[in-house]
Design a protein around this motif. Structure first.
Motif, PDB file in Angstrom:
ATOM      1  N   ARG A  75     -14.795   2.667   6.818  1.00 23.68           N
ATOM      2  CA  ARG A  75     -13.929   1.705   7.388  1.00 23.68           C
ATOM      3  C   ARG A  75     -12.591   2.270   7.334  1.00 23.68           C
ATOM      4  O   ARG A  75     -11.597   1.660   7.846  1.00 23.68           O
ATOM      5  CB  ARG A  75     -14.077   0.458   6.326  1.00 23.68           C
ATOM      6  CG  ARG A  75     -15.199  -0.072   6.513  1.00 23.68           C
ATOM      7  CD  ARG A  75     -15.387  -1.266   5.506  1.00 23.68           C
ATOM      8  NE  ARG A  75     -14.248  -2.190   5.679  1.00 23.68           N
ATOM      9  CZ  ARG A  75     -13.574  -2.755   4.509  1.00 23.68           C
ATOM     10  NH1 ARG A  75     -13.921  -2.455   3.387  1.00 23.68           N
ATOM     11  NH2 ARG A  75     -12.706  -3.668   4.665  1.00 23.68           N
ATOM     12  N   TYR A  76     -12.261   3.612   7.107  1.00 25.04           N
ATOM     13  CA  TYR A  76     -10.817   4.251   6.923  1.00 25.04           C
ATOM     14  C   TYR A  76     -10.571   4.978   8.115  1.00 25.04           C
ATOM     15  O   TYR A  76     -11.390   5.929   8.529  1.00 25.04           O
ATOM     16  CB  TYR A  76     -10.613   4.969   5.832  1.00 25.04           C
ATOM     17  CG  TYR A  76     -10.185   3.901   4.616  1.00 25.04           C
ATOM     18  CD1 TYR A  76      -9.157   3.759   4.000  1.00 25.04           C
ATOM     19  CD2 TYR A  76     -11.499   3.261   3.932  1.00 25.04           C
ATOM     20  CE1 TYR A  76      -9.041   2.902   2.948  1.00 25.04           C
ATOM     21  CE2 TYR A  76     -11.232   2.659   2.934  1.00 25.04           C
ATOM     22  CZ  TYR A  76     -10.170   2.089   2.315  1.00 25.04           C
ATOM     23  OH  TYR A  76      -9.945   1.384   1.360  1.00 25.04           O
ATOM     24  N   ASP A  90      -8.109   5.044  -2.705  1.00 22.38           N
ATOM     25  CA  ASP A  90      -7.076   3.785  -2.215  1.00 22.38           C
ATOM     26  C   ASP A  90      -6.896   2.994  -3.379  1.00 22.38           C
ATOM     27  O   ASP A  90      -7.556   2.153  -3.682  1.00 22.38           O
ATOM     28  CB  ASP A  90      -7.783   3.123  -1.162  1.00 22.38           C
ATOM     29  CG  ASP A  90      -7.080   2.018  -0.497  1.00 22.38           C
ATOM     30  OD1 ASP A  90      -5.805   1.766  -1.132  1.00 22.38           O
ATOM     31  OD2 ASP A  90      -7.662   1.109   0.257  1.00 22.38           O
ATOM     32  N   TYR A 126      -5.578   3.381   9.354  1.00 24.24           N
ATOM     33  CA  TYR A 126      -5.954   1.839   9.269  1.00 24.24           C
ATOM     34  C   TYR A 126      -7.118   1.624   8.460  1.00 24.24           C
ATOM     35  O   TYR A 126      -8.005   2.758   8.298  1.00 24.24           O
ATOM     36  CB  TYR A 126      -6.082   1.473  10.802  1.00 24.24           C
ATOM     37  CG  TYR A 126      -5.056   1.715  11.937  1.00 24.24           C
ATOM     38  CD1 TYR A 126      -4.012   1.068  11.905  1.00 24.24           C
ATOM     39  CD2 TYR A 126      -5.378   2.882  12.662  1.00 24.24           C
ATOM     40  CE1 TYR A 126      -3.094   1.047  12.897  1.00 24.24           C
ATOM     41  CE2 TYR A 126      -4.149   3.281  13.570  1.00 24.24           C
ATOM     42  CZ  TYR A 126      -3.132   2.531  13.549  1.00 24.24           C
ATOM     43  OH  TYR A 126      -2.039   2.791  14.546  1.00 24.24           O
ATOM     44  N   LEU A 127      -7.348   0.348   7.940  1.00 23.10           N
ATOM     45  CA  LEU A 127      -8.576   0.044   7.278  1.00 23.10           C
ATOM     46  C   LEU A 127      -8.962  -1.118   8.004  1.00 23.10           C
ATOM     47  O   LEU A 127      -8.437  -2.339   8.173  1.00 23.10           O
ATOM     48  CB  LEU A 127      -8.136  -0.556   5.977  1.00 23.10           C
ATOM     49  CG  LEU A 127      -9.277  -1.187   5.207  1.00 23.10           C
ATOM     50  CD1 LEU A 127     -10.666   0.049   4.994  1.00 23.10           C
ATOM     51  CD2 LEU A 127      -8.687  -1.605   3.650  1.00 23.10           C
ATOM     52  N   ASN A 132      -7.072  -0.944  -2.632  1.00 17.29           N
ATOM     53  CA  ASN A 132      -8.232  -1.676  -2.848  1.00 17.29           C
ATOM     54  C   ASN A 132      -9.411  -1.161  -3.721  1.00 17.29           C
ATOM     55  O   ASN A 132     -10.316  -1.667  -3.665  1.00 17.29           O
ATOM     56  CB  ASN A 132      -8.851  -1.464  -1.342  1.00 17.29           C
ATOM     57  CG  ASN A 132      -8.083  -2.341  -0.281  1.00 17.29           C
ATOM     58  OD1 ASN A 132      -8.173  -3.546  -0.178  1.00 17.29           O
ATOM     59  ND2 ASN A 132      -7.254  -1.634   0.681  1.00 17.29           N
ATOM     60  N   ALA A 179     -11.881   6.185  -0.037  1.00 10.68           N
ATOM     61  CA  ALA A 179     -11.889   5.850   1.423  1.00 10.68           C
ATOM     62  C   ALA A 179     -13.495   6.035   2.072  1.00 10.68           C
ATOM     63  O   ALA A 179     -13.984   7.194   1.730  1.00 10.68           O
ATOM     64  CB  ALA A 179     -10.791   6.740   2.347  1.00 10.68           C
ATOM     65  N   HIS A 189      -2.228   1.163   7.455  1.00 18.01           N
ATOM     66  CA  HIS A 189      -2.516   1.076   5.900  1.00 18.01           C
ATOM     67  C   HIS A 189      -2.327   2.392   5.312  1.00 18.01           C
ATOM     68  O   HIS A 189      -1.960   3.558   6.185  1.00 18.01           O
ATOM     69  CB  HIS A 189      -4.035   0.885   5.618  1.00 18.01           C
ATOM     70  CG  HIS A 189      -4.644   0.697   4.044  1.00 18.01           C
ATOM     71  ND1 HIS A 189      -3.976  -0.105   3.365  1.00 18.01           N
ATOM     72  CD2 HIS A 189      -5.482   1.165   3.498  1.00 18.01           C
ATOM     73  CE1 HIS A 189      -4.389   0.172   2.104  1.00 18.01           C
ATOM     74  NE2 HIS A 189      -5.343   0.826   2.070  1.00 18.01           N
ATOM     75  N   TRP A 242      -2.854   5.380   2.015  1.00 15.10           N
ATOM     76  CA  TRP A 242      -3.739   5.594   0.785  1.00 15.10           C
ATOM     77  C   TRP A 242      -3.404   7.319   0.350  1.00 15.10           C
ATOM     78  O   TRP A 242      -2.122   7.727   1.130  1.00 15.10           O
ATOM     79  CB  TRP A 242      -5.283   5.524   1.119  1.00 15.10           C
ATOM     80  CG  TRP A 242      -6.005   6.239   2.200  1.00 15.10           C
ATOM     81  CD1 TRP A 242      -6.485   7.338   2.143  1.00 15.10           C
ATOM     82  CD2 TRP A 242      -6.013   5.842   3.620  1.00 15.10           C
ATOM     83  NE1 TRP A 242      -7.112   7.959   3.259  1.00 15.10           N
ATOM     84  CE2 TRP A 242      -6.655   6.756   4.085  1.00 15.10           C
ATOM     85  CE3 TRP A 242      -5.438   4.806   4.006  1.00 15.10           C
ATOM     86  CZ2 TRP A 242      -6.859   6.706   5.610  1.00 15.10           C
ATOM     87  CZ3 TRP A 242      -5.985   4.704   5.484  1.00 15.10           C
ATOM     88  CH2 TRP A 242      -6.264   5.737   6.427  1.00 15.10           C
ATOM     89  N   CYS A 283       0.732  -1.136   0.036  1.00 16.54           N
ATOM     90  CA  CYS A 283      -0.004   0.100   0.136  1.00 16.54           C
ATOM     91  C   CYS A 283       0.591   1.315  -0.046  1.00 16.54           C
ATOM     92  O   CYS A 283       0.529   2.230  -0.714  1.00 16.54           O
ATOM     93  CB  CYS A 283      -0.988   0.065   1.299  1.00 16.54           C
ATOM     94  SG  CYS A 283      -0.326  -0.192   2.709  1.00 16.54           S
ATOM     95  N   THR A 318     -10.891  -4.591   8.523  1.00 17.41           N
ATOM     96  CA  THR A 318     -10.803  -5.660   7.601  1.00 17.41           C
ATOM     97  C   THR A 318     -12.098  -6.676   8.493  1.00 17.41           C
ATOM     98  O   THR A 318     -12.582  -6.409   9.494  1.00 17.41           O
ATOM     99  CB  THR A 318      -9.646  -6.423   7.448  1.00 17.41           C
ATOM    100  OG1 THR A 318      -9.225  -6.706   9.026  1.00 17.41           O
ATOM    101  CG2 THR A 318      -8.543  -5.659   6.994  1.00 17.41           C
TER     102      THR A 318
END
Length: 309
Positions: free
Chosen positions: A254-255, A244, A208-209, A247, A251, A227, A229, A184, A211
């Motif tokens: 979840r970011y 991002d 952070y993402l 993925n 964003a 993470h 981006w 990433c 998961t």
């Protein structure tokens, strides 16, 4: 809006005692219009004699510490509770031609002066000719900035392989472009080079993402990771479109955003210098991003906050 408990532990062990350790960490999430931080603490063990929370030039929480007692291990444990919602963007700003997102050429636009430093080269994001050529495919004349940035994100996702062995933390944009692979951090740096080489302002974002476990599987505590981006300036506004390429998505909720800067070097979670005769050391990093309400093993939680808040 989604709420998470974020837990991040960095543990060093050394072959011989360290006499002096000086460092800085970016581990406390930012308070933002779309992100609320209700709890945040960081514990350094052994406790340093000098620890000083501060705000860096980019507005991130950055804490300096200095440990002078001999030690053979150092652990930095961060814990926070964060509520995040999906950012909303001005439709008119997304529709503006990408050429307007060049603050050095559009100094009359509001917020352009703030965006200038993110359009310049930085130590880890050079204006590589190959990156400029790659970016030009998405930056056709007059194309809306939102559409162009999204197309670049999608192309990197398709053309580059996620491969932890392809690069290292010191790899350059040129290295990642040649390998067409990386992680990433590399994908964010490549996208930044593609945009900045055409004068567009874009910044590196670290966080952070959250998961999700595969169907039928339980979440494994501590198995998440940091993470990275990037966010692209929307001309004439104070908004930045967060994309991002790892993925292939904008964003969303979840970011969790911790810090932003010109590149990874500005916002490394932990960095520093040690003075020791040890010839070997180990580093272990554990991260967990759990939706609030999920059970977290009590034995895995950090101790009560005695460090910096």
């Amino acid at each position: 809006m989604r709420r998470y408990r974020v837990w991040h532990r960095t543990a060093y062990t050394y072959g011989k005692p360290v006499q002096d350790s000086v460092g800085q960490f970016h581990l406390v999430p930012r308070a933002l219009p779309w992100q609320q931080v209700s709890e945040a603490s960081v514990v350094v063990d052994p406790a340093p004699g000098d620890i000083a929370p501060d705000t860096d030039a980019f507005g991130n929480s950055a804490t300096y510490f200095h440990l002078t007692d001999p030690h053979e291990a150092l652990t930095i444990t961060a814990s926070s509770v964060v509520a995040v919602e999906t950012p909303a963007y001005d439709a008119d700003a997304l529709a503006r031609p990408w050429e307007q997102a060049r603050p050095m050429l559009n100094t009359h636009l509001p917020e352009a002066w703030r965006a200038v430093e993110y359009a310049l080269e930085s130590p880890r994001v050079r204006h590589e000719p190959e990156a400029a050529a790659y970016g030009a495919v998405s930056l056709t004349p007059g194309r809306p900035i939102g559409e162009a940035a999204t197309d670049l994100m999608q192309r990197i996702y398709r053309d580059f392989d996620y491969d932890k062995t392809a690069t290292t933390v010191t790899s350059t944009v040129a290295d990642a472009m040649r390998a067409r692979a990386g992680v990433c951090q590399d994908f964010a740096h490549v996208a930044l080079a593609c945009l900045r080489s055409h004068g567009i302002a874009a910044r590196y974002v670290s966080g952070y993402l959250a998961t999700q476990a595969p169907p039928g599987k339980e979440r494994v505590f501590g198995a998440d990771a940091s993470h990275a981006w990037l966010a692209v300036w929307l001309p004439g506004t104070d908004q930045w479109l967060a994309i991002d390429p790892t993925n292939d998505q904008w964003a969303n909720d979840r970011y969790v955003t911790v810090a932003w800067g010109r590149d990874y070097g500005d916002v490394a979670p932990v960095r520093g210098i040690i003075f020791t005769k040890a010839k070997n050391s180990t580093l272990r990093v554990s991260v967990d991003v759990a939706p609030l309400g999920e059970a977290t093993p009590a034995s895995s939680l950090p101790p009560a906050a005695t460090g910096i808040v």
